[in-house]
Write a protein that holds these residues in place. Sequence first.
Motif: not given
Length: 225
Positions: A7, A73, A57, A63-64, A66, A59
């Motif tokens: 985003k 991750r 951001q 889940k974020d 960032t 996702f």
Amino acid sequence: MPYFYIKELKKSWEDFNVELSLECEKSTMTTILGPSGSGKSTVLRLIAGLEKTDNGQIFLDGKDITKTAVQSRGIGMVFQTPGLFAHMSVEDNVAYGLTCRGIKKSEARKQANEFLKKFNLEGFGKRETETLSGGEAQRVSLARTLIVQPQLVLFDEPLSALDSPLRKKLAAEIRTLQKTIGFTGIMVTHDLEEAKAVSDRIVLIKKGRIVWQGNAADFNEGLME
């Protein structure tokens, strides 16, 4: 929300900026296509956490991530050069991620040898990495990445160091594996033929910005000009 979503991602340098939003559905392959210097590999590095974002951001599976540490991750990465551990056999290269997760070496090796069959590498487990061809080494690298079942797999021009016939062959193999295993992947390349061979969707970027995105079958070659 899509399975993977960027985003309003922004990253700026003195002479170059990346600014884009992007989404991918689960169990699909997306290719980020563009000329050299367009920011393709930079986008992958931002997704992986190897570069910090300025804004925006990222996702993954709701889940974020960032600001999540690279190793947490749930992302695997396949590079242009295989980067295999020269002091390890093929089976130990592939088993490495499993042993790092606490699986006993004997069990990890067993799983690795079973997994190698998916990559047309049955019987390669005891081989030394220096005996592998370029295509074999890249398949081992892919097996090492996928065996730990990452939530997202990033491919940074993994075929660009290979000759044309082998590139076509491995592109087809990657596509078959993606469909068979069902992993979610994002590849970057400057090669349109390669992009169409492996992708569900293509995202064309120029100078750090998306200029077209859609189904691979709908991509018009004239957009590359």
